[in-house]
Write a protein that holds these residues in place. Structure first.
Motif, PDB file in Angstrom:
ATOM      1  N   MET A 162      -0.534   2.603   8.062  1.00 15.68           N
ATOM      2  CA  MET A 162      -0.917   3.970   7.413  1.00 15.68           C
ATOM      3  C   MET A 162      -0.978   4.815   8.473  1.00 15.68           C
ATOM      4  SD  MET A 162      -1.081   5.349   4.691  1.00 15.68           S
ATOM      5  CE  MET A 162      -1.913   5.058   3.082  1.00 15.68           C
ATOM      6  N   VAL A 196       0.690  12.936   0.263  1.00 16.84           N
ATOM      7  CA  VAL A 196       0.171  11.558  -0.318  1.00 16.84           C
ATOM      8  C   VAL A 196       1.241  10.779  -0.409  1.00 16.84           C
ATOM      9  CG1 VAL A 196      -0.899  10.102  -2.036  1.00 16.84           C
ATOM     10  CG2 VAL A 196      -2.086  12.319  -1.085  1.00 16.84           C
ATOM     11  N   CYS A 234       2.143   7.203   1.720  1.00 17.59           N
ATOM     12  CA  CYS A 234       2.113   5.917   0.907  1.00 17.59           C
ATOM     13  C   CYS A 234       3.444   5.251   1.033  1.00 17.59           C
ATOM     14  CB  CYS A 234       1.873   6.247  -0.579  1.00 17.59           C
ATOM     15  SG  CYS A 234       0.353   6.902  -0.944  1.00 17.59           S
ATOM     16  N   LYS A 235       4.474   5.706   1.789  1.00 17.80           N
ATOM     17  CA  LYS A 235       5.730   5.022   1.828  1.00 17.80           C
ATOM     18  C   LYS A 235       5.685   3.737   2.571  1.00 17.80           C
ATOM     19  CE  LYS A 235       8.856   7.716   0.111  1.00 17.80           C
ATOM     20  NZ  LYS A 235       9.692   7.054  -1.222  1.00 17.80           N
ATOM     21  N   ILE A 241       3.391   1.595   2.040  1.00 18.10           N
ATOM     22  CA  ILE A 241       2.658   0.619   1.031  1.00 18.10           C
ATOM     23  C   ILE A 241       3.583  -0.272   0.202  1.00 18.10           C
ATOM     24  CG2 ILE A 241       0.978   0.570  -0.982  1.00 18.10           C
ATOM     25  CD1 ILE A 241      -0.488   3.064   0.249  1.00 18.10           C
ATOM     26  N   HIS A 256       4.952  -1.762  -2.962  1.00 19.29           N
ATOM     27  CA  HIS A 256       4.820  -1.647  -4.299  1.00 19.29           C
ATOM     28  C   HIS A 256       4.527  -2.771  -5.124  1.00 19.29           C
ATOM     29  CE1 HIS A 256       7.596   2.099  -4.037  1.00 19.29           C
ATOM     30  NE2 HIS A 256       6.730   1.972  -3.080  1.00 19.29           N
ATOM     31  N   TYR A 274      -2.246  -2.569  -4.253  1.00 25.02           N
ATOM     32  CA  TYR A 274      -2.833  -1.754  -3.519  1.00 25.02           C
ATOM     33  C   TYR A 274      -3.506  -0.648  -4.039  1.00 25.02           C
ATOM     34  CZ  TYR A 274      -1.106  -4.344   0.627  1.00 25.02           C
ATOM     35  OH  TYR A 274      -0.676  -5.321   1.376  1.00 25.02           O
ATOM     36  N   VAL A 297      -4.828   3.522  -3.535  1.00 24.76           N
ATOM     37  CA  VAL A 297      -5.067   4.587  -2.797  1.00 24.76           C
ATOM     38  C   VAL A 297      -5.782   5.613  -3.214  1.00 24.76           C
ATOM     39  CG1 VAL A 297      -3.750   6.619  -1.731  1.00 24.76           C
ATOM     40  CG2 VAL A 297      -2.468   4.797  -2.078  1.00 24.76           C
ATOM     41  N   LEU A 339       2.752   7.867  -8.537  1.00 25.32           N
ATOM     42  CA  LEU A 339       2.287   6.658  -7.943  1.00 25.32           C
ATOM     43  C   LEU A 339       2.593   5.172  -8.948  1.00 25.32           C
ATOM     44  CD1 LEU A 339      -0.479   7.894  -5.411  1.00 25.32           C
ATOM     45  CD2 LEU A 339       1.863   7.380  -4.766  1.00 25.32           C
ATOM     46  N   ILE A 393       1.905   1.539  -7.380  1.00 22.68           N
ATOM     47  CA  ILE A 393       0.711   1.853  -6.530  1.00 22.68           C
ATOM     48  C   ILE A 393      -0.531   2.386  -7.263  1.00 22.68           C
ATOM     49  CG2 ILE A 393      -0.162   2.971  -4.172  1.00 22.68           C
ATOM     50  CD1 ILE A 393       2.726   3.443  -3.465  1.00 22.68           C
ATOM     51  N   SER A 433      -4.259   4.311  -8.124  1.00 21.97           N
ATOM     52  CA  SER A 433      -4.907   5.344  -7.135  1.00 21.97           C
ATOM     53  C   SER A 433      -6.124   5.811  -7.987  1.00 21.97           C
ATOM     54  CB  SER A 433      -3.830   6.514  -7.082  1.00 21.97           C
ATOM     55  OG  SER A 433      -3.337   6.855  -8.375  1.00 21.97           O
TER      56      SER A 433
END
Length: 97
Positions: free
Chosen positions: A1, A25, A29-30, A32, A34, A38, A40, A55, A60, A62
């Motif tokens: 990160m 953001v 987040c690239k 992370i 999918h 996870y 965020v 997201l 992802i 959030s």
């Protein structure tokens, strides 16, 4: 990160422009994976409905606080009404169809 340390508004190729703060953001987040559960977390400087939707489409999760002026066509309780609710109150009216 990564860490964000600038004002630049970078939109990656084949990405939507979600606004300067949301683009930060998205860029962070690239890395992370999918669809791996996870999540965020971000504060109200970055939170927008389009960002959360984007997201979610990417797999992802959030969570973020939101500013009242960033929710278009959504009626929220007034600050006074909200203070009358119990601690931990959650407004889920948007989920009713």
């Amino acid at each position: 990160m990564g860490l964000y340390s600038g004002k630049e508004n970078v939109v990656l190729p084949n990405e939507q422009d979600l606004g300067a703060a949301a683009n930060v953001v998205v860029r962070l987040c690239k890395s992370i994976k999918h669809n791996e559960n996870y999540c965020v977390f971000f504060d109200n400087c970055y939170s927008t409905i389009p960002l959360v939707a984007y997201l979610a489409q990417q797999g992802i999760l959030s969570i973020g606080t939101v500013r009242r002026n960033r929710i278009v066509d959504c009626t929220l309780l007034t600050k006074k009404e909200f203070k009358n609710e119990e601690r931990g109150y959650c407004m889920l009216e948007y989920m009713k169809e």
